[in-house]
Write a protein that holds these residues in place. Structure first.
Motif, mmCIF file in Angstrom:
data_model
loop_
_atom_site.group_PDB
_atom_site.id
_atom_site.type_symbol
_atom_site.label_atom_id
_atom_site.label_comp_id
_atom_site.label_asym_id
_atom_site.label_seq_id
_atom_site.Cartn_x
_atom_site.Cartn_y
_atom_site.Cartn_z
ATOM 1 N N GLU A 92 -13.885 -39.772 -17.166
ATOM 2 C CA GLU A 92 -13.481 -39.600 -15.769
ATOM 3 C C GLU A 92 -13.043 -38.163 -15.503
ATOM 4 O O GLU A 92 -12.327 -37.563 -16.296
ATOM 5 C CB GLU A 92 -12.333 -40.540 -15.450
ATOM 6 C CG GLU A 92 -11.886 -40.477 -14.004
ATOM 7 C CD GLU A 92 -10.903 -41.570 -13.656
ATOM 8 O OE1 GLU A 92 -11.358 -42.639 -13.223
ATOM 9 O OE2 GLU A 92 -9.698 -41.352 -13.833
ATOM 10 N N ILE A 93 -13.509 -37.647 -14.358
ATOM 11 C CA ILE A 93 -13.095 -36.335 -13.875
ATOM 12 C C ILE A 93 -12.461 -36.545 -12.512
ATOM 13 O O ILE A 93 -13.050 -37.174 -11.637
ATOM 14 C CB ILE A 93 -14.284 -35.363 -13.761
ATOM 15 C CG1 ILE A 93 -14.959 -35.181 -15.115
ATOM 16 C CG2 ILE A 93 -13.820 -34.013 -13.205
ATOM 17 C CD1 ILE A 93 -16.233 -34.358 -15.057
ATOM 18 N N GLY A 94 -11.272 -36.017 -12.329
ATOM 19 C CA GLY A 94 -10.532 -36.201 -11.087
ATOM 20 C C GLY A 94 -11.026 -35.332 -9.953
ATOM 21 O O GLY A 94 -11.712 -34.328 -10.142
ATOM 22 N N ALA A 95 -10.647 -35.716 -8.753
ATOM 23 C CA ALA A 95 -11.014 -34.985 -7.531
ATOM 24 C C ALA A 95 -10.494 -33.557 -7.614
ATOM 25 O O ALA A 95 -9.371 -33.313 -8.030
ATOM 26 C CB ALA A 95 -10.425 -35.693 -6.309
ATOM 27 N N SER A 112 -21.248 -39.401 -21.032
ATOM 28 C CA SER A 112 -20.167 -40.389 -21.089
ATOM 29 C C SER A 112 -19.404 -40.526 -19.771
ATOM 30 O O SER A 112 -18.650 -41.478 -19.587
ATOM 31 C CB SER A 112 -19.189 -40.030 -22.216
ATOM 32 O OG SER A 112 -18.653 -38.736 -22.020
ATOM 33 N N ILE A 113 -19.606 -39.594 -18.835
ATOM 34 C CA ILE A 113 -18.905 -39.658 -17.544
ATOM 35 C C ILE A 113 -19.299 -40.936 -16.809
ATOM 36 O O ILE A 113 -20.474 -41.220 -16.614
ATOM 37 C CB ILE A 113 -19.233 -38.426 -16.668
ATOM 38 C CG1 ILE A 113 -18.698 -37.143 -17.309
ATOM 39 C CG2 ILE A 113 -18.696 -38.591 -15.252
ATOM 40 C CD1 ILE A 113 -17.195 -37.058 -17.392
ATOM 41 N N GLN A 114 -18.290 -41.693 -16.414
ATOM 42 C CA GLN A 114 -18.518 -42.932 -15.675
ATOM 43 C C GLN A 114 -17.982 -42.857 -14.256
ATOM 44 O O GLN A 114 -18.415 -43.604 -13.386
ATOM 45 C CB GLN A 114 -17.849 -44.100 -16.401
ATOM 46 C CG GLN A 114 -18.408 -44.351 -17.770
ATOM 47 C CD GLN A 114 -17.582 -45.364 -18.535
ATOM 48 O OE1 GLN A 114 -16.676 -46.006 -18.021
ATOM 49 N NE2 GLN A 114 -17.894 -45.500 -19.816
ATOM 50 N N ASN A 115 -17.012 -41.959 -14.028
ATOM 51 C CA ASN A 115 -16.381 -41.894 -12.719
ATOM 52 C C ASN A 115 -16.015 -40.451 -12.390
ATOM 53 O O ASN A 115 -15.420 -39.761 -13.213
ATOM 54 C CB ASN A 115 -15.123 -42.770 -12.700
ATOM 55 C CG ASN A 115 -14.505 -42.884 -11.329
ATOM 56 O OD1 ASN A 115 -15.185 -42.769 -10.312
ATOM 57 N ND2 ASN A 115 -13.205 -43.096 -11.284
ATOM 58 N N ILE A 116 -16.396 -40.038 -11.198
ATOM 59 C CA ILE A 116 -15.966 -38.757 -10.663
ATOM 60 C C ILE A 116 -15.199 -39.084 -9.396
ATOM 61 O O ILE A 116 -15.781 -39.544 -8.413
ATOM 62 C CB ILE A 116 -17.153 -37.827 -10.386
ATOM 63 C CG1 ILE A 116 -17.870 -37.525 -11.703
ATOM 64 C CG2 ILE A 116 -16.679 -36.548 -9.705
ATOM 65 C CD1 ILE A 116 -19.150 -36.773 -11.548
ATOM 66 N N ARG A 117 -13.890 -38.913 -9.475
ATOM 67 C CA ARG A 117 -13.063 -39.285 -8.327
ATOM 68 C C ARG A 117 -13.270 -38.290 -7.187
ATOM 69 O O ARG A 117 -13.475 -37.103 -7.398
ATOM 70 C CB ARG A 117 -11.590 -39.344 -8.721
ATOM 71 C CG ARG A 117 -11.304 -40.516 -9.628
ATOM 72 C CD ARG A 117 -9.842 -40.892 -9.662
ATOM 73 N NE ARG A 117 -8.943 -39.812 -9.899
ATOM 74 C CZ ARG A 117 -8.351 -39.570 -11.059
ATOM 75 N NH1 ARG A 117 -8.591 -40.328 -12.093
ATOM 76 N NH2 ARG A 117 -7.518 -38.553 -11.182
ATOM 77 N N THR A 118 -13.182 -38.795 -5.998
ATOM 78 C CA THR A 118 -13.324 -37.979 -4.800
ATOM 79 C C THR A 118 -12.134 -38.246 -3.894
ATOM 80 O O THR A 118 -11.415 -39.231 -4.055
ATOM 81 C CB THR A 118 -14.630 -38.309 -4.045
ATOM 82 O OG1 THR A 118 -14.645 -39.705 -3.755
ATOM 83 C CG2 THR A 118 -15.849 -37.948 -4.871
ATOM 84 N N ARG A 119 -11.961 -37.362 -2.952
ATOM 85 C CA ARG A 119 -10.901 -37.560 -1.958
ATOM 86 C C ARG A 119 -11.562 -37.961 -0.655
ATOM 87 O O ARG A 119 -12.531 -37.353 -0.226
ATOM 88 C CB ARG A 119 -10.112 -36.267 -1.770
ATOM 89 C CG ARG A 119 -9.259 -35.954 -2.963
ATOM 90 C CD ARG A 119 -8.109 -35.045 -2.569
ATOM 91 N NE ARG A 119 -7.206 -34.910 -3.688
ATOM 92 C CZ ARG A 119 -7.207 -33.889 -4.531
ATOM 93 N NH1 ARG A 119 -8.057 -32.902 -4.375
ATOM 94 N NH2 ARG A 119 -6.361 -33.839 -5.523
ATOM 95 N N LEU A 120 -11.014 -38.964 -0.042
ATOM 96 C CA LEU A 120 -11.493 -39.383 1.267
ATOM 97 C C LEU A 120 -10.653 -38.686 2.320
ATOM 98 O O LEU A 120 -9.461 -38.481 2.136
ATOM 99 C CB LEU A 120 -11.383 -40.898 1.413
ATOM 100 C CG LEU A 120 -12.175 -41.706 0.387
ATOM 101 C CD1 LEU A 120 -11.940 -43.185 0.602
ATOM 102 C CD2 LEU A 120 -13.652 -41.392 0.497
ATOM 103 N N ASN A 130 -17.709 -33.805 -1.788
ATOM 104 C CA ASN A 130 -16.991 -33.852 -3.041
ATOM 105 C C ASN A 130 -16.370 -32.489 -3.256
ATOM 106 O O ASN A 130 -17.063 -31.485 -3.250
ATOM 107 C CB ASN A 130 -17.944 -34.193 -4.186
ATOM 108 C CG ASN A 130 -17.218 -34.294 -5.506
ATOM 109 O OD1 ASN A 130 -16.538 -33.361 -5.910
ATOM 110 N ND2 ASN A 130 -17.352 -35.417 -6.160
ATOM 111 N N ASN A 131 -15.084 -32.438 -3.426
ATOM 112 C CA ASN A 131 -14.406 -31.158 -3.592
ATOM 113 C C ASN A 131 -14.210 -30.801 -5.059
ATOM 114 O O ASN A 131 -13.444 -29.919 -5.384
ATOM 115 C CB ASN A 131 -13.074 -31.149 -2.849
ATOM 116 C CG ASN A 131 -12.097 -32.171 -3.398
ATOM 117 O OD1 ASN A 131 -12.421 -32.932 -4.305
ATOM 118 N ND2 ASN A 131 -10.900 -32.187 -2.852
ATOM 119 N N LEU A 132 -14.944 -31.466 -5.948
ATOM 120 C CA LEU A 132 -14.839 -31.205 -7.374
ATOM 121 C C LEU A 132 -15.043 -29.732 -7.686
ATOM 122 O O LEU A 132 -14.325 -29.142 -8.486
ATOM 123 C CB LEU A 132 -15.876 -32.052 -8.119
ATOM 124 C CG LEU A 132 -15.909 -31.963 -9.635
ATOM 125 C CD1 LEU A 132 -14.605 -32.465 -10.234
ATOM 126 C CD2 LEU A 132 -17.080 -32.772 -10.170
#
Length: 166
Positions: A92-95, A112-120, A130-132
């Protein structure tokens, strides 16, 4: 390692975290503006939110192979960071994890990345982008599979920034 442990240690230039530490807390090195190098322990599994926020001179970071999570805004505004390899195993990589890393030119993201968090964003909590990597305009993203590329694209990352390597 707890939250805000070294926050605003303006004269800190190098740091080595001892083995045995598994988690680095919220903002632990935030605003250590002279920090250029950090050595993370092989036992580390989680990088907390805002860990290196505004460490503008941070140039060298090797993320250990046991890390599973990179929190929201972990490397926010690390303007001297030029490349980073995220090891296999990170899920997981955070927003905004690499937001405003204006000199970041290369990042390798594992399968292996399963989730890339985003900000709504309001109104209506619609994802506007996506502001990653927002503010990291030079970045080229390297992935090892079409599936990982698609995960990034589905998270709002522009496909033209992503290269699939063998």
């Amino acid at each position: 390692m707890g939250n805000d442990v070294f926050i605003k240690c303006y004269n800190l230039t190098d740091a080595t975290i001892e083995n045995g530490i598994k988690f680095i807390g919220y903002g632990a090195f935030s605003e250590c503006i002279r920090l250029t190098n950090i050595t993370l322990p092989n036992t580390l599994t989680d990088l907390g939110e805002f860990t290196f926020q505004n460490c503008m001179n941070l140039k060298n970071v090797v993320i250990p192979s046991d890390v599973r999570t990179i929190g929201d805004s972990t490397f926010f505004n690390c303007t001297h960071l030029t490349s980073i390899v995220i090891p296999d195993g990170v899920t997981e990589i955070g927003a905004g994890a690499f937001k405003n890393c204006s000199n970041l030119t290369s990042i390798t993201i594992p399968n292996s990345i399963q989730n890339i968090r985003t900000r709504l964003t309001a109104p209506g909590n619609k994802l506007t982008q996506n502001n990653l990597f927002e503010g990291s305009n030079k970045v080229k993203i390297y992935v090892k599979s079409e599936a990982t590329k698609q995960l990034l694209v589905n998270s709002g990352v522009s496909a033209d920034k992503i290269t699939v390597t063998a």
